[in-house]
Design a protein around this motif. Sequence first.
Motif, PDB file in Angstrom:
ATOM      1  N   GLU A 192      66.415  51.493  22.598  1.00 13.22           N
ATOM      2  CA  GLU A 192      67.268  52.333  21.750  1.00 13.22           C
ATOM      3  C   GLU A 192      66.495  52.834  20.530  1.00 13.22           C
ATOM      4  OE1 GLU A 192      70.774  50.209  20.707  1.00 13.22           O
ATOM      5  OE2 GLU A 192      71.578  50.164  22.755  1.00 13.22           O
ATOM      6  N   GLU A 193      65.599  51.994  19.994  1.00 17.68           N
ATOM      7  CA  GLU A 193      64.814  52.424  18.831  1.00 17.68           C
ATOM      8  C   GLU A 193      63.787  53.491  19.211  1.00 17.68           C
ATOM      9  OE1 GLU A 193      63.317  49.528  16.196  1.00 17.68           O
ATOM     10  OE2 GLU A 193      64.952  48.099  16.522  1.00 17.68           O
ATOM     11  N   VAL A 194      63.356  53.499  20.461  1.00 14.75           N
ATOM     12  CA  VAL A 194      62.410  54.516  20.922  1.00 14.75           C
ATOM     13  C   VAL A 194      63.100  55.857  21.117  1.00 14.75           C
ATOM     14  CG1 VAL A 194      60.975  55.210  22.893  1.00 14.75           C
ATOM     15  CG2 VAL A 194      60.773  52.900  21.953  1.00 14.75           C
ATOM     16  N   THR A 195      64.373  55.833  21.522  1.00  9.77           N
ATOM     17  CA  THR A 195      65.094  57.053  21.933  1.00  9.77           C
ATOM     18  C   THR A 195      65.021  58.197  20.924  1.00  9.77           C
ATOM     19  OG1 THR A 195      66.596  55.715  23.268  1.00  9.77           O
ATOM     20  CG2 THR A 195      67.310  57.953  22.701  1.00  9.77           C
ATOM     21  N   PRO A 196      65.211  57.982  19.603  1.00 12.48           N
ATOM     22  CA  PRO A 196      65.183  59.128  18.667  1.00 12.48           C
ATOM     23  C   PRO A 196      63.821  59.824  18.571  1.00 12.48           C
ATOM     24  CG  PRO A 196      66.201  57.191  17.660  1.00 12.48           C
ATOM     25  CD  PRO A 196      65.548  56.726  18.912  1.00 12.48           C
ATOM     26  N   TYR A 197      62.772  59.179  19.038  1.00 11.38           N
ATOM     27  CA  TYR A 197      61.419  59.725  18.863  1.00 11.38           C
ATOM     28  C   TYR A 197      60.790  60.175  20.182  1.00 11.38           C
ATOM     29  CZ  TYR A 197      62.102  57.140  14.520  1.00 11.38           C
ATOM     30  OH  TYR A 197      62.604  56.652  13.347  1.00 11.38           O
ATOM     31  N   ILE A 198      61.626  60.468  21.177  1.00 10.66           N
ATOM     32  CA  ILE A 198      61.093  60.829  22.491  1.00 10.66           C
ATOM     33  C   ILE A 198      60.211  62.065  22.402  1.00 10.66           C
ATOM     34  CG2 ILE A 198      61.729  61.697  24.775  1.00 10.66           C
ATOM     35  CD1 ILE A 198      64.164  59.862  24.679  1.00 10.66           C
ATOM     36  N   ASP A 199      60.672  63.110  21.720  1.00 11.81           N
ATOM     37  CA  ASP A 199      59.887  64.353  21.634  1.00 11.81           C
ATOM     38  C   ASP A 199      58.573  64.131  20.900  1.00 11.81           C
ATOM     39  OD1 ASP A 199      61.842  65.724  22.993  1.00 11.81           O
ATOM     40  OD2 ASP A 199      62.868  66.400  21.168  1.00 11.81           O
ATOM     41  N   GLN A 200      58.629  63.384  19.800  1.00  9.81           N
ATOM     42  CA  GLN A 200      57.393  63.118  19.060  1.00  9.81           C
ATOM     43  C   GLN A 200      56.403  62.304  19.901  1.00  9.81           C
ATOM     44  OE1 GLN A 200      60.494  62.871  17.927  1.00  9.81           O
ATOM     45  NE2 GLN A 200      60.618  63.052  15.695  1.00  9.81           N
ATOM     46  N   LEU A 201      56.933  61.369  20.710  1.00 10.04           N
ATOM     47  CA  LEU A 201      56.054  60.565  21.553  1.00 10.04           C
ATOM     48  C   LEU A 201      55.440  61.407  22.667  1.00 10.04           C
ATOM     49  CD1 LEU A 201      58.206  57.314  21.743  1.00 10.04           C
ATOM     50  CD2 LEU A 201      55.961  57.540  20.675  1.00 10.04           C
ATOM     51  N   PHE A 202      56.230  62.335  23.225  1.00 12.52           N
ATOM     52  CA  PHE A 202      55.659  63.264  24.213  1.00 12.52           C
ATOM     53  C   PHE A 202      54.490  64.046  23.590  1.00 12.52           C
ATOM     54  CE2 PHE A 202      59.432  63.146  27.133  1.00 12.52           C
ATOM     55  CZ  PHE A 202      58.705  62.989  28.307  1.00 12.52           C
ATOM     56  N   ASP A 203      54.706  64.579  22.372  1.00  9.41           N
ATOM     57  CA  ASP A 203      53.659  65.359  21.698  1.00  9.41           C
ATOM     58  C   ASP A 203      52.437  64.488  21.391  1.00  9.41           C
ATOM     59  OD1 ASP A 203      55.149  67.658  21.802  1.00  9.41           O
ATOM     60  OD2 ASP A 203      55.987  67.424  19.784  1.00  9.41           O
ATOM     61  N   ASN A 204      52.688  63.264  20.939  1.00 11.96           N
ATOM     62  CA  ASN A 204      51.566  62.369  20.634  1.00 11.96           C
ATOM     63  C   ASN A 204      50.718  62.101  21.870  1.00 11.96           C
ATOM     64  OD1 ASN A 204      52.190  62.119  17.935  1.00 11.96           O
ATOM     65  ND2 ASN A 204      53.286  60.177  18.163  1.00 11.96           N
ATOM     66  N   ALA A 205      51.394  61.817  22.999  1.00 15.45           N
ATOM     67  CA  ALA A 205      50.652  61.555  24.230  1.00 15.45           C
ATOM     68  C   ALA A 205      49.872  62.791  24.666  1.00 15.45           C
ATOM     69  CB  ALA A 205      51.611  61.119  25.334  1.00 15.45           C
ATOM     70  N   ARG A 206      50.480  63.970  24.487  1.00 13.97           N
ATOM     71  CA  ARG A 206      49.798  65.211  24.864  1.00 13.97           C
ATOM     72  C   ARG A 206      48.558  65.437  23.995  1.00 13.97           C
ATOM     73  NH1 ARG A 206      49.891  69.778  22.350  1.00 13.97           N
ATOM     74  NH2 ARG A 206      51.721  69.171  21.120  1.00 13.97           N
ATOM     75  N   VAL A 207      48.694  65.270  22.673  1.00 16.53           N
ATOM     76  CA  VAL A 207      47.564  65.521  21.766  1.00 16.53           C
ATOM     77  C   VAL A 207      46.454  64.491  21.993  1.00 16.53           C
ATOM     78  CG1 VAL A 207      46.845  65.635  19.356  1.00 16.53           C
ATOM     79  CG2 VAL A 207      49.031  66.636  20.048  1.00 16.53           C
ATOM     80  N   LEU A 208      46.826  63.226  22.209  1.00 12.14           N
ATOM     81  CA  LEU A 208      45.795  62.214  22.479  1.00 12.14           C
ATOM     82  C   LEU A 208      45.055  62.527  23.774  1.00 12.14           C
ATOM     83  CD1 LEU A 208      47.591  58.880  21.472  1.00 12.14           C
ATOM     84  CD2 LEU A 208      45.856  60.138  20.194  1.00 12.14           C
ATOM     85  N   GLY A 209      45.796  62.995  24.781  1.00  8.77           N
ATOM     86  CA  GLY A 209      45.146  63.412  26.016  1.00  8.77           C
ATOM     87  C   GLY A 209      44.211  64.589  25.780  1.00  8.77           C
ATOM     88  N   HIS A 210      44.636  65.499  24.904  1.00  4.97           N
ATOM     89  CA  HIS A 210      43.790  66.654  24.558  1.00  4.97           C
ATOM     90  C   HIS A 210      42.513  66.192  23.863  1.00  4.97           C
ATOM     91  CE1 HIS A 210      44.043  71.180  23.450  1.00  4.97           C
ATOM     92  NE2 HIS A 210      42.818  70.823  23.710  1.00  4.97           N
TER      93      HIS A 210
END
Length: 786
Positions: free
Chosen positions: A255-273
Amino acid sequence: MRKKILQTLEFGRIRASLGRYTVTAKGQEMAARLEPRAHADKVEEMLAETADGADVLRLRGGLPVPGLPDIAQSLKRVRIGAVLNGEELAGISRVLRTVSGVDDFLTDMAETIDLRRIYQLQDQLTVLPALERKLKTSIEDDGHVTDEASAELGSIRRAIKALEGQIRERMESFTRGNSAKYLSDPIITIRDDRYVIPVRAENKNHFGGVVHDQSASGQTLFIEPQAIVDMNNRLRQAQLREEQEVARILAELSEEVTPYIDQLFDNARVLGHFDFINAKAKYAAEIKATEPHISDKGLVDLHDARHPLLDSHKVVPNDIKLGGDYQAIVITGPNTGGKTITLKTLGLLQIMAQAGLFIPAAEDSTVAIFSNVFADIGDEQSIEQNLSTFSGHMANIVDILKYTDDHSLVLFDELGAGTDPQEGAALAIAILDAVGTIGADVVATTHYPELKLYGYNTPGTINASMAFDVDTLQPTYHLLIGVPGRSNAFEIAARLGLDGDIVDRAKLLISSDSHELNDMISDLEKERQAAAMTDSNLQRELDETTKLHNELESAYADLNTRKDAQLKEAKAKANALVMHAQDEADKIIKELRKLQTQAPHLIKDNKLIDAKTRLSQLHEDEPLANNKVLRKAREKQSFKVGNTVKVLQYGQNGTLVQKLDNKQWQVQVGIIKLTVAEDGLEKLKEPNQTKPKRQVAHVQGGANSGPGATLDLRGQRYAEAMANLDRYIDAALLANYPTVTIVHGLGTGAIRNGVTEYLKRNRNVKKFGYAPANAGGSGATIVVFK
């Protein structure tokens, strides 16, 4: 770009090489999907990323991106309300910790290193410190929920450990002592999550309790003794409470992760980049690649270009130039001479650059931006479609011509081959004309001699060839632009021992046009070799001239440095000499002042003032070359007793009395005899002629009666007034005046301020102030001496 060109030029192997350097799932995906772009802005952006990665790799060892799991599926699950397991939450925790580490790394780097693109990507990261701390505290890297995840879980696990200790202690009593003889093996094990002991089948009733399992032979029974059944029951209940608490904690963390789903998607994308940028930089270092320039005029200019998939120690680098003066290159030469590899090198390096990769070429290489790259290379024979080699090539060429535009690059290997030579050559010429009409750049390889003439006669087209060493009968793999290739068949046959009559007969059988063409090629080759030799000689001379120029420039700079140092040293010595002279002059003036007091009729005031002025002017404030006194002092002269000389140190004339040694003379100056070094004397040609004295400021009083009590500076320039003031004050001090008046007027106030500053610095002035209103007011200053 079309997929087929990527297959033809083996771009997939480049992507696979990049993938070996990635450590994240996202980075691996970006490497596998990499494609060239046709927009200059996007290409520049991708190249800037690679350049940043190369700088970071060189300076800091690369971006600190570790191996990370793919959290995309986990985020999709939590978005629909699913509860994540420990491994999934551990993956998210690792991503958050990496975000913080990379952000700190780049923030620190930004203070000292300028990057073109990476800092913009950094701005897309979102650091979530609270969630990061919560996950790090609650979940270990393997997904295990820690005792610190909640106070309840910690309490339950402590109770479980206590019960397990009690059970083991009780069970160990069965494995030791008299009870051990009833066991198959004195050990404690677990069956169905309950502690048991292996009991021989014939002794099954000795311990009582519950049988949970038996061995394959049936000789051993795994029994939970009656004495620990209750303890095992309590242990199992505690384990169930632990499982329930862990499930509650996982749900809470999800539940604590849920509000930050979009930010976590972006973080994973940028780290992959970032991981992908690291991979591009490491691959560039592996193949010794450099960043190419992007031409906005469609020019390709590659220096020492190498095919990236060939051994860099064996491949021969080539210079390849296309665009500008010519848009078409016709490459001729023997088989296995390197024509196809040269064609593939051009195409692959162009695609790599447009995909944002560094290319294996020397620095300052330039690439163009093509809307598409087409290639007809290799055997296009199709068994399934029952097409011959020629038919396969033609089908491919038809498809290429359909999609080619004026911003395309077209590569043809063995254009027109596979059919009748005469017809094939005609088709090849027609195809090149068609591509030229479209306006695309084209490079074609061929064996047909007709295309050599085409390259020679067609505007915007140039011949090229792969060099061949006739002496060794080996290709050199060097591309020669501007020189068509020769078959060298006759020379090779002769060197291999074919009878000379046969070779001569063969020469007679070829047409005169072919003879003329071969002669033209031979002449061009000779001219090229002569030009190359001339260029080599000129380059050698240029290198020698450049070396000489650098040596002269270095020597000149060293000379100037030494000259400046010597001038500075000479100036310091000269100033020290003059300062010493001034100190000596001050002493002499004080002595003369005493003499004047005792015998005023012997010394005139104007002589004292003039002497003081000339001594002051000796100080070195201008370059040594302009100081006539010091320059004349260095000139050698021959002196004799009785000569009239000028004592340079004091500016006074005197007569040589006697020579004391090789370097010093005794000089009579007025009533004083001085010992002066020879280089401090100047011989006067006319003993009676002296330089006119400087005029002093007008003072009230007679010339023989000493200076007047008033000095009028009105109407004088500032420098002149200050000099006159200095001379007047000295004269007044010699005359023992207790007080004098300086008339400076009002005007702009410059002379008045100059008088004030001078009087402040003079140690002989006791006090000074403006005159009374009836005596000039602020236009005059009254000075009182000590």
